[in-house]
Design a protein around this motif. Structure first.
Motif, PDB file in Angstrom:
ATOM      1  N   TYR A  75     -14.567  24.774   4.946  1.00  0.00           N
ATOM      2  CA  TYR A  75     -15.129  23.532   5.342  1.00  0.00           C
ATOM      3  C   TYR A  75     -14.573  23.378   6.750  1.00  0.00           C
ATOM      4  O   TYR A  75     -15.129  22.568   7.735  1.00  0.00           O
ATOM      5  CB  TYR A  75     -14.871  22.387   4.686  1.00  0.00           C
ATOM      6  N   GLY A  76     -13.714  24.105   7.317  1.00  0.00           N
ATOM      7  CA  GLY A  76     -13.305  24.052   8.671  1.00  0.00           C
ATOM      8  C   GLY A  76     -12.246  22.807   9.024  1.00  0.00           C
ATOM      9  O   GLY A  76     -12.441  22.177  10.011  1.00  0.00           O
ATOM     10  N   ILE A  77     -11.500  22.609   7.972  1.00  0.00           N
ATOM     11  CA  ILE A  77     -10.933  21.294   7.979  1.00  0.00           C
ATOM     12  C   ILE A  77      -9.628  21.778   8.207  1.00  0.00           C
ATOM     13  O   ILE A  77      -8.823  22.822   7.632  1.00  0.00           O
ATOM     14  CB  ILE A  77     -10.950  20.444   6.542  1.00  0.00           C
ATOM     15  N   SER A  78      -8.483  21.181   9.109  1.00  0.00           N
ATOM     16  CA  SER A  78      -7.291  21.497   9.380  1.00  0.00           C
ATOM     17  C   SER A  78      -6.298  20.756   8.676  1.00  0.00           C
ATOM     18  O   SER A  78      -6.767  19.707   8.168  1.00  0.00           O
ATOM     19  CB  SER A  78      -7.088  21.267  10.953  1.00  0.00           C
ATOM     20  N   ARG A  79      -5.192  21.565   8.394  1.00  0.00           N
ATOM     21  CA  ARG A  79      -4.325  20.592   7.541  1.00  0.00           C
ATOM     22  C   ARG A  79      -3.866  19.449   8.330  1.00  0.00           C
ATOM     23  O   ARG A  79      -3.369  18.340   7.664  1.00  0.00           O
ATOM     24  CB  ARG A  79      -3.009  21.537   7.582  1.00  0.00           C
ATOM     25  N   ASN A  80      -3.974  19.310   9.638  1.00  0.00           N
ATOM     26  CA  ASN A  80      -3.489  18.098  10.151  1.00  0.00           C
ATOM     27  C   ASN A  80      -4.661  16.961  10.107  1.00  0.00           C
ATOM     28  O   ASN A  80      -4.066  15.951  10.059  1.00  0.00           O
ATOM     29  CB  ASN A  80      -3.573  18.451  11.755  1.00  0.00           C
TER      30      ASN A  80
END
Length: 107
Positions: A75-80
């Protein structure tokens, strides 16, 4: 005897199965199908965490986190981004340090 699975598996599993002398069939999912399969897989892994004995708990948590990582990537979600949302929720609703269980609410 053929056993149906129809579930997402780790990349090396078909090779491992075939090397053991067992036939299997796979299909490559579209991105949409993959995302849905990951959502199902996270439920499967969460259930395994919930039922794991203490000795296997770290293994099952690692599997769960692997699926979380795959979801984030897909989903193109960063850990940040996740960390920021986690911090916001902790600030507004707290965390789980007090071990509080809500028993009932009278409406």
């Amino acid at each position: 005897m053929r056993q149906e699975y129809n579930k997402l598996v780790r990349d090396h599993m078909p090779e491992i199965i075939r090397k053991s002398g067992i036939e299997c069939e796979t299909v490559t999912l579209s991105e949409r199908e993959y995302q849905q399969a990951l959502r199902q897989k996270i439920i499967e892994e969460a259930q395994e965490v919930a039922t794991a004995n203490n000795a296997d708990l770290v293994i099952e948590i690692a599997d769960l986190l692997e699926v979380v990582d795959a979801l984030l990537k897909s989903y193109g979600i960063s850990r940040n981004q996740v960390r920021l949302e986690k911090d916001k929720k902790r600030a507004s609703k707290g965390d789980f340090d007090n071990k509080t269980m809500l028993l009932w609410v009278d409406s």
